[in-house]
Design an enzyme around this catalytic site. Structure first.
Site, PDB file in Angstrom:
ATOM      1  CB  SER B  87      20.875  55.617  60.203  1.00 50.99           C
ATOM      2  OG  SER B  87      21.888  55.469  59.774  1.00 50.99           O
ATOM      3  CG  LEU B  88      21.066  59.878  56.275  1.00 50.69           C
ATOM      4  CD1 LEU B  88      21.186  61.154  55.845  1.00 50.69           C
ATOM      5  CD2 LEU B  88      20.876  58.505  55.116  1.00 50.69           C
ATOM      6  NE  ARG B 112      26.589  58.509  58.722  1.00 48.87           N
ATOM      7  CZ  ARG B 112      25.406  58.037  58.706  1.00 48.87           C
ATOM      8  NH1 ARG B 112      25.109  57.829  57.428  1.00 48.87           N
ATOM      9  NH2 ARG B 112      25.010  57.157  59.673  1.00 48.87           N
TER      10      ARG B 112
END
Lengths: 88, 293
Positions: B87-88, B112
């Protein structure tokens, strides 16, 4: 026994003979291999004194003990699972 | 071959990176600069914040990112054959592979996080971890329910996170239990990450990513949305954007890395969450945290 502990040896390092292809803890003594509840009962002999009372359950039939072993093995990953360590 | 992996949300802990800040001048310099870029003291929350403070998306994401990008800078022999991030963590992976400056990465991650938090506030939504059910069964049940619930994170065999509307997650959770799931755990998140609910955030971040310079990384990066390697900046950008509403295919990414020869997985970042996942995906993999100098 090594320094009072049972050594944990990766299966890949066994070259003298083939271990049974069974999804279980395997306890090897010489060329004898014990699996599932049989392996646990033998390992328990070497454990701390406060685990020794647990040995009483091994008077039950091995077949019944193995059913219990399989059930715990199947579910252990889901016990105590914390949502905090879930990757999102 | 060595694969370096970078964690996403879920790896944070109070006091994170404090030891790095205290013991490494480079870490201190970067963390201080990060505080200046963000315009608030992220380091204070990381070092002294409570678990609750650290769990706010706008804090968690830059905190994990910052901790993660520091590790390769302070570690011994960072020589990746490939990288991947959960993910991140994809941003941390890209920065560490030289595809993006850490400062630009921080700005994007913060943007984000804010965009995701904003999207969470538009419509109530949530996530739940489903344990002990095949991926295909989970996908099938989610698809049958409709577009408001999706399989969002394929973390490892037997662990999939679903994402969607509050009532949808509740209803699908019951169906999954009936289908044999060992557990369905509601996650304490305020939104449906990696689902169509993140569309407003995707639109917002797309513009920022397009405007940021991304260059060819030194090694392939395996990205979440398609679990495929890439070194093409345009493709990497597109995948980073799609990732907000798309699934994190971590299981498939690790399998793809193993398929091209990855045998050692080194986690760079706080915690050891990914090491546990990799072990469950590929039992023979050698996993470790990156050793610091």
């Amino acid at each position: 026994m090594v320094n009072g502990h049972l050594p944990i040896i990766p299966e890949s390092s066994f070259s003298e003979f083939t271990l049974p292809d069974i999804d279980s803890i395997k306890y090897v003594v010489g060329k004898e291999v014990f699996v599932k509840s049989d392996a646990l009962s033998r390992i328990l002999v070497h454990s701390h004194w406060y685990f020794q009372p647990l040995r009483i359950v091994f008077f039950l039939p091995t077949r019944l003990l193995d059913i219990g072993y399989d059930w715990v093995a199947k579910n252990r990953l889901f016990w105590g699972k914390s949502v905090d360590d879930c990757a999102i | 071959m060595k694969a370096y992996i970078f964690p996403g949300q879920g790896s944070q802990f109070p006091g994170m990176a404090k030891d790095l800040y205290t013991n490494f001048p480079v870490a201190k310099q970067i963390i201080d600069e990060a505080d200046a870029i963000l315009g608030f003291s992220l380091s204070s929350v990381m070092f002294e914040g409570t678990d609750e403070e650290l769990k706010q998306t706008k804090v968690t994401q830059p905190a994990i990112y910052l901790h993660s990008i520091l590790i390769p800078k302070l570690g011994k022999d960072f020589a990746p054959s490939m990288v991947a991030g959960h993910s991140l963590g994809e941003f941390s992976a890209l920065v560490s592979a030289g595809g993006l400056s850490w400062q630009d990465g921080l700005r994007l991650v913060y943007q984000r996080a804010l965009a995701m938090q904003k999207a969470c506030e538009i419509e109530p939504s949530t996530m739940a971890a489903v344990l002990g059910l095949p991926d295909a069964t989970i996908e099938e049940i989610c698809n049958a329910y409709g577009p408001s619930v999706v399989a969002a994170n394929f973390n490892c065999p037997g662990q999939v996170v679903i994402s969607g509307s509050v009532e949808g997650i509740e209803a699908v959770g019951v169906q999954l239990k009936e289908a044999g799931a060992k557990r369905v755990l509601p996650l304490p998140v305020g939104g449906a990450f990696h689902s169509p609910f993140m569309e407003p955030a995707r639109v917002e971040l797309a513009a920022a990513i397009e405007a940021t310079e991304i260059v060819r990384p030194i090694c392939p990066i395996f990205q979440n949305v398609n679990a495929k390697p890439s070194q093409d900046p345009a493709e990497i950008k597109a995948n980073l954007i799609s990732q907000l509403t798309g699934a994190v295919r971590w299981t498939q990414s690790v399998e793809a890395m193993v398929a091209v020869g990855a045998s050692e997985f080194i986690e760079c970042g706080p915690g050891k969450v990914l090491q546990g996942l990799v072990r469950k995906i590929h039992a023979e993999a050698v996993v470790s945290s990156m050793e610091l100098v």
